[in-house]
Scaffold this motif. Structure first.
Motif, PDB file in Angstrom:
ATOM      1  N   ALA A 236       0.830  -1.218   0.000  1.00  0.00           N
ATOM      2  CA  ALA A 236       0.000   0.000   0.000  1.00  0.00           C
ATOM      3  C   ALA A 236       0.857   1.258   0.000  1.00  0.00           C
ATOM      4  O   ALA A 236       0.329   2.357  -0.116  1.00  0.00           O
ATOM      5  CB  ALA A 236      -0.920  -0.005   1.213  1.00  0.00           C
ATOM      6  N   GLY A 237       2.159   1.099   0.188  1.00  0.00           N
ATOM      7  CA  GLY A 237       3.043   2.254   0.126  1.00  0.00           C
ATOM      8  C   GLY A 237       3.324   2.901   1.462  1.00  0.00           C
ATOM      9  O   GLY A 237       3.712   4.073   1.508  1.00  0.00           O
ATOM     10  N   VAL A 238       3.164   2.172   2.551  1.00  0.00           N
ATOM     11  CA  VAL A 238       3.465   2.762   3.854  1.00  0.00           C
ATOM     12  C   VAL A 238       4.944   3.127   3.925  1.00  0.00           C
ATOM     13  O   VAL A 238       5.815   2.378   3.457  1.00  0.00           O
ATOM     14  CB  VAL A 238       3.086   1.790   5.002  1.00  0.00           C
ATOM     15  CG1 VAL A 238       3.970   0.562   5.021  1.00  0.00           C
ATOM     16  CG2 VAL A 238       3.126   2.501   6.341  1.00  0.00           C
ATOM     17  N   THR A 239       5.225   4.306   4.476  1.00  0.00           N
ATOM     18  CA  THR A 239       6.617   4.725   4.634  1.00  0.00           C
ATOM     19  C   THR A 239       6.958   5.064   6.076  1.00  0.00           C
ATOM     20  O   THR A 239       8.138   5.132   6.427  1.00  0.00           O
ATOM     21  CB  THR A 239       6.944   5.941   3.749  1.00  0.00           C
ATOM     22  OG1 THR A 239       6.014   6.990   4.050  1.00  0.00           O
ATOM     23  CG2 THR A 239       6.849   5.587   2.271  1.00  0.00           C
ATOM     24  N   VAL A 240       5.949   5.297   6.909  1.00  0.00           N
ATOM     25  CA  VAL A 240       6.189   5.584   8.318  1.00  0.00           C
ATOM     26  C   VAL A 240       5.344   4.647   9.170  1.00  0.00           C
ATOM     27  O   VAL A 240       4.117   4.601   9.017  1.00  0.00           O
ATOM     28  CB  VAL A 240       5.854   7.054   8.669  1.00  0.00           C
ATOM     29  CG1 VAL A 240       6.021   7.284  10.173  1.00  0.00           C
ATOM     30  CG2 VAL A 240       6.742   8.008   7.885  1.00  0.00           C
ATOM     31  N   PHE A 372      -4.435  -8.546   3.334  1.00  0.00           N
ATOM     32  CA  PHE A 372      -3.569  -8.003   2.280  1.00  0.00           C
ATOM     33  C   PHE A 372      -4.303  -6.946   1.459  1.00  0.00           C
ATOM     34  O   PHE A 372      -3.809  -5.831   1.280  1.00  0.00           O
ATOM     35  CB  PHE A 372      -3.088  -9.140   1.388  1.00  0.00           C
ATOM     36  CG  PHE A 372      -2.294  -8.694   0.204  1.00  0.00           C
ATOM     37  CD1 PHE A 372      -0.961  -8.322   0.339  1.00  0.00           C
ATOM     38  CD2 PHE A 372      -2.865  -8.650  -1.066  1.00  0.00           C
ATOM     39  CE1 PHE A 372      -0.219  -7.908  -0.757  1.00  0.00           C
ATOM     40  CE2 PHE A 372      -2.133  -8.234  -2.164  1.00  0.00           C
ATOM     41  CZ  PHE A 372      -0.805  -7.864  -2.012  1.00  0.00           C
ATOM     42  N   THR A 373      -5.489  -7.284   0.971  1.00  0.00           N
ATOM     43  CA  THR A 373      -6.195  -6.351   0.083  1.00  0.00           C
ATOM     44  C   THR A 373      -6.767  -5.163   0.857  1.00  0.00           C
ATOM     45  O   THR A 373      -6.755  -4.027   0.366  1.00  0.00           O
ATOM     46  CB  THR A 373      -7.324  -7.066  -0.665  1.00  0.00           C
ATOM     47  OG1 THR A 373      -8.222  -7.665   0.276  1.00  0.00           O
ATOM     48  CG2 THR A 373      -6.769  -8.143  -1.585  1.00  0.00           C
ATOM     49  N   MET A 374      -7.278  -5.416   2.059  1.00  0.00           N
ATOM     50  CA  MET A 374      -7.876  -4.305   2.812  1.00  0.00           C
ATOM     51  C   MET A 374      -6.825  -3.324   3.315  1.00  0.00           C
ATOM     52  O   MET A 374      -7.141  -2.152   3.574  1.00  0.00           O
ATOM     53  CB  MET A 374      -8.704  -4.841   3.975  1.00  0.00           C
ATOM     54  CG  MET A 374     -10.075  -5.341   3.563  1.00  0.00           C
ATOM     55  SD  MET A 374     -11.130  -5.704   4.981  1.00  0.00           S
ATOM     56  CE  MET A 374     -12.678  -6.100   4.138  1.00  0.00           C
ATOM     57  N   PHE A 407      -1.618 -14.016  -2.958  1.00  0.00           N
ATOM     58  CA  PHE A 407      -2.073 -12.628  -2.993  1.00  0.00           C
ATOM     59  C   PHE A 407      -1.897 -12.044  -4.398  1.00  0.00           C
ATOM     60  O   PHE A 407      -0.828 -12.170  -4.998  1.00  0.00           O
ATOM     61  CB  PHE A 407      -1.299 -11.778  -1.991  1.00  0.00           C
ATOM     62  CG  PHE A 407      -1.402 -12.276  -0.571  1.00  0.00           C
ATOM     63  CD1 PHE A 407      -2.481 -13.055  -0.169  1.00  0.00           C
ATOM     64  CD2 PHE A 407      -0.421 -11.976   0.359  1.00  0.00           C
ATOM     65  CE1 PHE A 407      -2.580 -13.518   1.135  1.00  0.00           C
ATOM     66  CE2 PHE A 407      -0.521 -12.433   1.662  1.00  0.00           C
ATOM     67  CZ  PHE A 407      -1.599 -13.209   2.047  1.00  0.00           C
ATOM     68  N   PRO A 408      -2.932 -11.371  -4.917  1.00  0.00           N
ATOM     69  CA  PRO A 408      -2.815 -10.771  -6.257  1.00  0.00           C
ATOM     70  C   PRO A 408      -1.954  -9.508  -6.225  1.00  0.00           C
ATOM     71  O   PRO A 408      -2.018  -8.727  -5.267  1.00  0.00           O
ATOM     72  CB  PRO A 408      -4.268 -10.442  -6.608  1.00  0.00           C
ATOM     73  CG  PRO A 408      -4.926 -10.194  -5.274  1.00  0.00           C
ATOM     74  CD  PRO A 408      -4.245 -11.131  -4.308  1.00  0.00           C
ATOM     75  N   TYR A 409      -1.193  -9.315  -7.266  1.00  0.00           N
ATOM     76  CA  TYR A 409      -0.400  -8.075  -7.354  1.00  0.00           C
ATOM     77  C   TYR A 409      -1.355  -6.913  -7.607  1.00  0.00           C
ATOM     78  O   TYR A 409      -2.241  -7.003  -8.450  1.00  0.00           O
ATOM     79  CB  TYR A 409       0.623  -8.174  -8.484  1.00  0.00           C
ATOM     80  CG  TYR A 409       1.690  -7.115  -8.401  1.00  0.00           C
ATOM     81  CD1 TYR A 409       2.825  -7.314  -7.619  1.00  0.00           C
ATOM     82  CD2 TYR A 409       1.548  -5.900  -9.068  1.00  0.00           C
ATOM     83  CE1 TYR A 409       3.801  -6.336  -7.528  1.00  0.00           C
ATOM     84  CE2 TYR A 409       2.522  -4.911  -8.976  1.00  0.00           C
ATOM     85  CZ  TYR A 409       3.642  -5.140  -8.204  1.00  0.00           C
ATOM     86  OH  TYR A 409       4.596  -4.160  -8.098  1.00  0.00           O
ATOM     87  N   PRO A 410      -1.190  -5.820  -6.884  1.00  0.00           N
ATOM     88  CA  PRO A 410      -2.128  -4.690  -7.049  1.00  0.00           C
ATOM     89  C   PRO A 410      -2.146  -4.173  -8.480  1.00  0.00           C
ATOM     90  O   PRO A 410      -1.106  -4.023  -9.107  1.00  0.00           O
ATOM     91  CB  PRO A 410      -1.557  -3.625  -6.095  1.00  0.00           C
ATOM     92  CG  PRO A 410      -0.738  -4.388  -5.115  1.00  0.00           C
ATOM     93  CD  PRO A 410      -0.182  -5.557  -5.852  1.00  0.00           C
ATOM     94  N   GLU A 411      -3.354  -3.940  -8.985  1.00  0.00           N
ATOM     95  CA  GLU A 411      -3.510  -3.456 -10.359  1.00  0.00           C
ATOM     96  C   GLU A 411      -3.820  -1.965 -10.415  1.00  0.00           C
ATOM     97  O   GLU A 411      -3.618  -1.324 -11.440  1.00  0.00           O
ATOM     98  CB  GLU A 411      -4.627  -4.243 -11.062  1.00  0.00           C
ATOM     99  CG  GLU A 411      -4.302  -5.728 -11.238  1.00  0.00           C
ATOM    100  CD  GLU A 411      -5.396  -6.462 -11.982  1.00  0.00           C
ATOM    101  OE1 GLU A 411      -6.475  -5.873 -12.177  1.00  0.00           O
ATOM    102  OE2 GLU A 411      -5.168  -7.628 -12.360  1.00  0.00           O
TER     103      GLU A 411
END
Length: 611
Positions: A236-240, A372-374, A407-411
């Motif tokens: 999801a791109g978490v950085t912190v 994973f998806t949520m 787990f599906p790769y995010p599209e």
């Protein structure tokens, strides 16, 4: 049994079938800290590798070592993976609980026990197998200090013989368990082989339980929910990430630390993320909200007691309108409660966490795949809605192993919502941070560092007007909180929709989270055993979407299944419905700390239906 012990078995009635293939439960009763987890995982993986749907649940005490621990493995050719209430094969390794464990079994069950316990004398309606573990382990483990740990692998071999498990699959599972420790793998396999050989030579098979190869697990993986949550957050791109350790959420962040080290370090060797352990949960959510204001995708993870401490900052995030994601891996409360047992006990408190008029969106996963998806949906929703979003996992989901599809790769690309760029500000000339331009209650924001003189805005937790200026005017306050309510109403249209299993019945059941797996089985039991057809709706998010309201409108009566004492989802629905619809709701509650089972739900609904 010590006063702090809590039995994890429930007495049942009923007869055991003469022959049972791929449809039974195993309960391993050991002592916490005795190293049985590896043996139990090898058993679970062996059955999984033989293509039989399987699930494993660890019920352990909250101390470091010494108190009773139970681990249940369920094999189901039908694909049912909720905890089975009935125990079919007991592996009794703990002298403190052995007698109570045996006395709680239904007639026809089997017991595998350590020879000195002499459990055979307790019952005449069970099948007993005695094994001299100390004698057997002494033949394969010269080092006395290791025998306590290796001893558990003896029962893996005995069970392999009794259930017709493939020893090649046992070895495969065992070597996966000790992947980087060949010496330990060799030692443990020798112990399993010693148990297998003993059973072949000594034990006469008398119980009905057998495993036969199936082909139901092709392509599936085994993973716990906390690891899936960590992977989902990274995607999801978490950085912190800010956190304070607390069971059962700690392993979520501990897993994330390892994944981020492996996948989020730049070519220059520098981390592209920050993971900070705060001095407590209040500091952790404070830093997460601060990072969200600064433009990072930020999160924290906790459990019930941590949620209580986070209350004040949760309200700040709501009122200042800053995105952040909070994982709540729920456990039994109140207070310290039962910290290593599962519950859905935070639903009501999180929905309105903080003081004043506050309402928070919640996503409720039922599986590692949805963790994973949520995770990705939650980070997007937090930025779309500019508010903290809570993901309501629980201990059963977070800490136990589950079968899952890969787990599906995010599209879809990350969606950051209404963020104004320099070019936008050049065109607009300025903006009012809290003005409802589009009618959805969501204002536009800028991120720190936007190179424009009109880009600045201040995070204001006190009363403010549309321009984020301090205000105590009654009309400004009412306008602001009414706009926040419009935003919450808008959320109904963009949060995950519920899932429906329909039979065209006038009787409905609503459940959520990990109750789903027991509910799937309950639908089957009610129809096939009680001739009761029901429609089942699984809620996946709060606020409730229109589909939830429509489901209730279309049924005469609706049972709401909660894993808490007070029927928290039942109450939340009641608050959301007109009185006429709320009157249709009936409550089914499970709150003993054990993962919910289908039989308990089935029996409760049958009783309330008067059948």
């Amino acid at each position: 049994m010590a006063s702090t012990d809590i039995a994890v078995h429930e007495g049942t009635a009923g007869q055991t079938p003469e022959r049972v293939i791929n449809d039974f439960s195993i309960q391993v009763a050991t002592v916490n800290g005795s190293g049985s987890q590896s043996a139990n995982t090898v058993l679970l993986r062996t059955i999984f590798q033989m293509g039989v749907p399987v699930s494993g649940k660890n019920m352990f005490p909250s101390n470091i070592a010494g108190l009773p621990t139970w681990y249940t493995i369920r094999a189901s050719k039908h694909g049912f993976i909720a905890r089975k209430k009935e125990i079919d094969l007991l592996i009794a390794m703990n002298p403190e609980t052995a007698k109570e464990d045996v006395m709680s079994l239904a007639p026809g069950a089997a017991v595998l026990y350590d020879e000195p316990l002499n459990l055979r004398e307790l019952r005449s309606d069970l099948t007993f197998y005695s094994v001299p573990y100390d004698k057997l382990v002494g033949t394969v483990c010269p080092e006395a200090k290791l025998r306590k740990l290796v001893k558990n692998m003896i029962y893996v071999g005995v069970v392999a013989q009794l259930l017709s498990l493939d020893m090649a699959e046992v070895e495969k599972a065992l070597r996966k368990q000790f992947a980087t420790k060949k010496k330990a793998a060799d030692l443990n396999f020798n112990a399993a082989k010693a148990g297998f050989d003993y059973a072949v030579a000594t034990l006469e098979k008398k119980d009905p339980f057998v495993v036969e190869c199936m082909n139901e697990n092709v392509g599936k993986i085994i993973i716990d929910g906390n690891s899936a949550s960590a992977i989902g957050s990274m995607f999801a791109g978490v950085t912190v990430v800010t956190w304070y350790p607390i069971t059962p959420s700690s392993s979520l962040v501990e897993s994330l630390i390892e994944y981020m080290k492996e996948h989020r370090v730049g070519p220059d060797g520098k981390a592209t993320f920050a993971i900070v352990q705060g001095e407590d949960e209040l500091a952790s959510i404070g830093m997460a909200i601060g990072a969200g204001w600064a433009g990072a995708r930020s999160m924290t993870a906790t459990a019930g007691p941590g949620i209580s401490l986070m209350s004040e900052f949760a309200g700040l995030g709501y009122y200042v309108e800053i995105p952040a994601v909070i994982w709540d891996v729920q456990r039994v409360g109140p207070s310290t409660g039962l910290p290593t047992r599962t519950s859905q006990g935070d639903i009501l408190s999180v929905a309105f966490l903080s003081h004043g008029d506050t309402k928070h969106p919640m996503l409720i996963p039922c599986s590692p795949l949805e963790c994973f998806t949520m995770a990705q949906e939650a980070f997007d929703l937090a930025e779309l809605l500019q508010t903290p979003v809570f993901i309501m996992s629980d201990l059963d989901l977070g800490m136990n192993n589950w079968m899952s599809d890969p787990f599906p790769y995010p599209e879809k690309p990350i969606n950051r919502g209404k963020v104004l760029s320099k070019e936008d500000l050049d065109r607009l000339g300025g903006f009012a941070r809290y003005k409802d331009v589009d009618g959805d209650g969501i204002g536009y924001r800028t991120l720190p560092g936007t190179d424009h003189p009109a880009a600045a805005w201040f995070a204001r937790g006190s009363g403010h007007n549309e321009k984020a200026q301090y205000s105590e005017r009654p009309d400004d306050y009412v306008n602001n909180v009414d706009r926040l309510n419009r935003k919450f109403e808008h959320a109904r249209s963009i949060v995950p929709k519920p899932e429906l299993i329909g039979n065209g019945s006038k009787v409905g059941v609503i459940a959520y989270g990990t109750s789903h797996w027991a509910m799937v089985e309950t639908v089957h039991q009610l129809e096939n055993e009680k001739d009761i057809r029901i429609d089942y709706l699984r809620i996946r998010a709060y606020p409730f979407t229109k589909e939830v309201h429509e489901f209730i409108e279309q049924h005469d009566r609706i049972y709401v299944v909660d894993q808490n004492r007070d029927g928290q989802m039942f109450t939340l629905l009641t608050l959301d419905l007109p009185n006429k619809e709320a009157a249709k709701l009936r409550s089914v509650r499970h709150y003993n700390g054990l993962p919910i089972d289908a039989r308990s739900i089935t029996d409760d609904i049958t009783r309330q239906e008067g059948k």
